[in-house]
Motif scaffolding. Structure first.
Motif, PDB file in Angstrom:
ATOM      1  N   LYS B  20     -31.049 -20.633  -1.463  1.00  0.00           N
ATOM      2  CA  LYS B  20     -32.482 -20.778  -2.042  1.00  0.00           C
ATOM      3  C   LYS B  20     -33.301 -21.222  -1.093  1.00  0.00           C
ATOM      4  O   LYS B  20     -34.694 -20.902  -1.258  1.00  0.00           O
ATOM      5  CB  LYS B  20     -32.134 -21.617  -3.250  1.00  0.00           C
ATOM      6  CG  LYS B  20     -31.725 -20.654  -4.419  1.00  0.00           C
ATOM      7  CD  LYS B  20     -31.694 -21.554  -5.858  1.00  0.00           C
ATOM      8  CE  LYS B  20     -31.185 -20.527  -6.604  1.00  0.00           C
ATOM      9  NZ  LYS B  20     -30.434 -21.321  -7.860  1.00  0.00           N
ATOM     10  N   THR B  23     -34.529 -18.726   1.380  1.00  0.00           N
ATOM     11  CA  THR B  23     -35.365 -17.815   0.809  1.00  0.00           C
ATOM     12  C   THR B  23     -36.740 -18.398   0.790  1.00  0.00           C
ATOM     13  O   THR B  23     -37.722 -17.347   1.030  1.00  0.00           O
ATOM     14  CB  THR B  23     -34.763 -17.499  -0.637  1.00  0.00           C
ATOM     15  OG1 THR B  23     -33.593 -17.095  -0.494  1.00  0.00           O
ATOM     16  CG2 THR B  23     -35.758 -16.432  -1.194  1.00  0.00           C
ATOM     17  N   VAL B  24     -36.826 -19.642   0.529  1.00  0.00           N
ATOM     18  CA  VAL B  24     -38.398 -20.156   0.311  1.00  0.00           C
ATOM     19  C   VAL B  24     -39.164 -19.868   1.682  1.00  0.00           C
ATOM     20  O   VAL B  24     -40.053 -19.527   2.117  1.00  0.00           O
ATOM     21  CB  VAL B  24     -38.379 -21.421  -0.120  1.00  0.00           C
ATOM     22  CG1 VAL B  24     -39.689 -22.283  -0.023  1.00  0.00           C
ATOM     23  CG2 VAL B  24     -37.772 -21.619  -1.545  1.00  0.00           C
ATOM     24  N   ASN B  27     -39.994 -16.450   2.450  1.00  0.00           N
ATOM     25  CA  ASN B  27     -41.144 -16.134   1.462  1.00  0.00           C
ATOM     26  C   ASN B  27     -42.356 -16.638   2.342  1.00  0.00           C
ATOM     27  O   ASN B  27     -43.423 -16.029   1.963  1.00  0.00           O
ATOM     28  CB  ASN B  27     -40.862 -16.512   0.082  1.00  0.00           C
ATOM     29  CG  ASN B  27     -40.025 -15.621  -0.345  1.00  0.00           C
ATOM     30  OD1 ASN B  27     -39.394 -14.655   0.066  1.00  0.00           O
ATOM     31  ND2 ASN B  27     -39.713 -16.482  -1.629  1.00  0.00           N
ATOM     32  N   ASN B  28     -42.108 -17.708   2.921  1.00  0.00           N
ATOM     33  CA  ASN B  28     -43.518 -18.297   3.767  1.00  0.00           C
ATOM     34  C   ASN B  28     -43.660 -18.005   5.202  1.00  0.00           C
ATOM     35  O   ASN B  28     -44.346 -18.770   5.708  1.00  0.00           O
ATOM     36  CB  ASN B  28     -43.221 -19.772   3.674  1.00  0.00           C
ATOM     37  CG  ASN B  28     -43.776 -20.344   2.200  1.00  0.00           C
ATOM     38  OD1 ASN B  28     -44.943 -20.490   1.875  1.00  0.00           O
ATOM     39  ND2 ASN B  28     -42.725 -20.737   1.354  1.00  0.00           N
ATOM     40  N   LEU B  61     -45.741 -24.666   1.332  1.00  0.00           N
ATOM     41  CA  LEU B  61     -44.205 -24.770   1.405  1.00  0.00           C
ATOM     42  C   LEU B  61     -43.703 -25.836   0.585  1.00  0.00           C
ATOM     43  O   LEU B  61     -42.706 -25.670  -0.018  1.00  0.00           O
ATOM     44  CB  LEU B  61     -43.897 -25.032   2.977  1.00  0.00           C
ATOM     45  CG  LEU B  61     -42.250 -24.747   3.305  1.00  0.00           C
ATOM     46  CD1 LEU B  61     -41.745 -23.212   3.159  1.00  0.00           C
ATOM     47  CD2 LEU B  61     -42.126 -25.278   4.937  1.00  0.00           C
ATOM     48  N   ASP B  64     -43.497 -24.971  -3.079  1.00  0.00           N
ATOM     49  CA  ASP B  64     -42.271 -23.978  -3.339  1.00  0.00           C
ATOM     50  C   ASP B  64     -41.096 -24.847  -3.400  1.00  0.00           C
ATOM     51  O   ASP B  64     -40.112 -24.557  -4.137  1.00  0.00           O
ATOM     52  CB  ASP B  64     -42.216 -22.955  -2.262  1.00  0.00           C
ATOM     53  CG  ASP B  64     -43.338 -21.881  -2.287  1.00  0.00           C
ATOM     54  OD1 ASP B  64     -44.045 -21.966  -3.398  1.00  0.00           O
ATOM     55  OD2 ASP B  64     -43.357 -20.981  -1.560  1.00  0.00           O
ATOM     56  N   PHE B  65     -40.904 -25.843  -2.384  1.00  0.00           N
ATOM     57  CA  PHE B  65     -39.667 -26.542  -2.281  1.00  0.00           C
ATOM     58  C   PHE B  65     -39.542 -27.310  -3.682  1.00  0.00           C
ATOM     59  O   PHE B  65     -38.531 -27.702  -4.115  1.00  0.00           O
ATOM     60  CB  PHE B  65     -39.812 -27.630  -1.092  1.00  0.00           C
ATOM     61  CG  PHE B  65     -39.115 -26.760   0.050  1.00  0.00           C
ATOM     62  CD1 PHE B  65     -38.219 -25.874  -0.170  1.00  0.00           C
ATOM     63  CD2 PHE B  65     -39.615 -27.108   1.269  1.00  0.00           C
ATOM     64  CE1 PHE B  65     -37.682 -25.419   1.169  1.00  0.00           C
ATOM     65  CE2 PHE B  65     -39.195 -26.401   2.608  1.00  0.00           C
ATOM     66  CZ  PHE B  65     -37.965 -25.291   2.400  1.00  0.00           C
TER      67      PHE B  65
END
Lengths: 453, 90
Positions: B20, B23-24, B27-28, B61, B64-65
């Motif tokens: 997970k 993935t973040v 995506n960034n 970021l 998202d985290f």
């Protein structure tokens, strides 16, 4: 060279578990060009200058804090001692100016603005007297304005006429704010040998030798030092000093990095780095507990001064190696109400006012955030200030007095100041009078130590 | 010049943490330069060195985290690498 995994872990541990933080970034702003014979104009100049120069202080500091992951707890402003721009204005107007400062601080979102101050260590000018007259009211009608008065230096001796006035001023301020635990006094410091670039409140002001604007940083971290010592319970005192030194070095380096970054983004010169172990009421963030970790059953017992001297010196050595511009007060603060260990020391009858006085001979400042019985006389307050000033004058160091006579409370009570200021057990004073000495007035001449040319 | 940041992830060990988190980062559009992970008394500790282009991206970021932090009960922090260098290297 790449940073090792264990080193990254160490930093993360310091921040997340041991309360490592940048205690304050303080912007010093000169207000000398704000003086005017028209008072309205003075107010306007002061407000505009502060809100323009410091407009981005808070957002920039918050951004840097986020990027580097080390909290910057306070954003503050220090200004030219206000007495210097008061000229012919009246005490009433000086109080209005304090309100203006309060509003400016609110506008830019800083919690304290320091520099409602006067330097009267040798004599009192018209403007100085106006400020002194305005102090009790100014401290009680404002929230964020901090005041200080310099009453002595090693080079000039001690101005006892000013010391005499301060006793009355503190007492009056206490009365004015008695519904609120006499909190007004917590925003006032009497200094001997004040420094011009101190970023810590309540004693910060932007001295005469400073530039137009400057950014100084105050770093703290008693929790980090305490935890470092806990990992070596049996080493000898030389090694204890070494551990404190190394820890202070790391803390200072982090502070300097962030401070310089904030200064760069605000486009003001970086002033100094003040590494002072300043306790907070957070768990384990206590200077007293460091002394106890060194080997005292309770702070205040025999050996306290030796332990404090060792610690204060080690902090300075570590800090001095880590930063190109160490300044301010750099050392250790021993405020009572903000340090759970000190509070416990008093409650357990281990730590006394006399011991605290003695401790100020070897630490960075003086009697700090001490609650006194409400019926203390102005002369006794003056005498307490005179004693501290004498310690500073003879030892060529800064000493200060920030005591709060809590109206309506007596020895043994506890008073809650709330927030950063914490809580304190109320202490008694010596019942015998010092009034005659204070009434004499005059100046204590500069000591032999001053004659060094 | 290359700018790098350290992402540290702390929390209770469970399925899917690495996946997970990475993935973040993907995506960034952030590249992982180094990664190390241990389990200390049931506690999952992961430290990653990532390549970042500019610090403005960090805000995004972090947001998202935040979502994963809450979902998996983790503590994730991002710090520019300079702070570690200045604390531990002379």
């Amino acid at each position: 060279m790449a940073v090792a995994f264990t080193e990254i872990q160490e930093t993360i541990r310091m921040v997340q578990m041991e309360s490592l933080d940048i205690r304050t970034v303080t912007m010093g702003i000169s207000l000398r060009d704000c003086a005017d014979s028209d008072f309205k104009k003075v107010q306007e100049n002061v407000y505009n200058k502060i809100t323009t120069y410091a407009a981005n202080l808070k957002p920039v500091a918050e951004q840097v804090e986020k990027e580097y992951g080390i909290p910057i707890i306070n954003k503050r402003i220090s200004i030219t001692p206000i007495a210097e721009i008061l000229g012919n204005h009246t005490p009433k107007e000086a109080v209005e100016l304090a309100k203006t400062l309060d509003q400016a601080a609110k506008k830019v979102g800083v919690d304290f603005i320091g520099g409602f101050s006067a330097l009267v260590h040798k004599g009192i000018t018209k403007g100085d007297q106006t400020l002194l007259d305005a102090l009790p009211e100014a401290l009680s009608v404002t929230e964020r304005v901090c005041a200080s008065v310099s009453i002595g230096t090693t080079r000039t001796g001690i101005n006892m006429d000013a010391v005499k006035q301060l006793g009355t001023i503190i007492k009056e301020t206490a009365e004015n704010t008695k519904d609120n635990s006499s909190i007004g006094c917590a925003k006032f410091v009497a200094f001997c040998n004040p420094v011009e670039d101190n970023p810590f409140m309540a004693g910060a002001f932007h001295g005469a030798g400073e530039g137009e604007a400057v950014l100084s940083v105050g770093v703290s971290g008693p929790g980090v030092v305490l935890n470092a010592l806990k990992r070596y319970p049996d080493v000898d005192l030389g090694e204890v000093s070494d551990i404190i030194k190394k820890t202070a070095f790391k803390i200072t380096r982090a502070g300097e990095l962030l401070g310089r970054e904030v200064a760069k983004r605000l486009d003001v010169p970086f002033g100094i780095m003040d590494l002072s172990l300043a306790p907070t009421n957070a768990m384990n963030d206590s200077v007293a507990e460091i002394l106890e970790e060194i080997g005292l059953e309770r702070v205040g017992t025999h050996g306290t001064i030796a332990a404090l001297a060792l610690m204060n010196d080690a902090v300075k050595k570590g800090g001095a190696m880590a930063s190109s511009y160490v300044g301010g007060l750099s050392g250790a603060f021993i405020p009572v109400s903000e340090d759970n260990g000190m509070i416990k020391g008093i409650e357990d009858n281990s730590l006394t006012l006399s011991k605290l006085e003695a401790m100020t001979c070897v630490c960075s400042v003086g009697l700090d955030m001490i609650a006194l019985t409400g019926d203390v006389s102005p002369e006794t307050l003056s005498a307490i200030i005179a004693d501290e000033a004498a310690i500073g004058m003879i030892n060529k160091k800064t000493t200060a007095v920030r005591v709060i006579p809590v109206i309506g409370k007596t020895e043994g009570d506890t008073v809650e100041f709330g927030g950063l200021l914490g809580r304190a057990p109320v202490m008694g004073v010596n019942p015998f009078s010092s009034a005659k000495m204070i009434q004499r007035g005059g100046r204590i001449p500069a000591p032999l130590q001053a004659l060094i040319n | 010049m290359q700018k790098r940041a350290v992402v540290s992830v702390l929390g209770k060990d469970q399925v899917g943490i690495i996946s997970k988190v990475t993935t973040v980062l993907a995506n960034n559009h952030m590249n992982i330069l180094d990664i190390s992970q241990t389990i200390l008394q049931d506690f999952f500790t992961m430290i990653m060195l990532i390549d970042i282009k500019d610090t403005a991206d960090l805000d995004h970021l972090m947001k998202d985290f935040k979502v994963i932090e809450e979902e998996l009960d983790l503590t994730i922090s991002i710090q520019l690498e300079d702070v570690f260098k200045s604390m531990h290297r002379v």
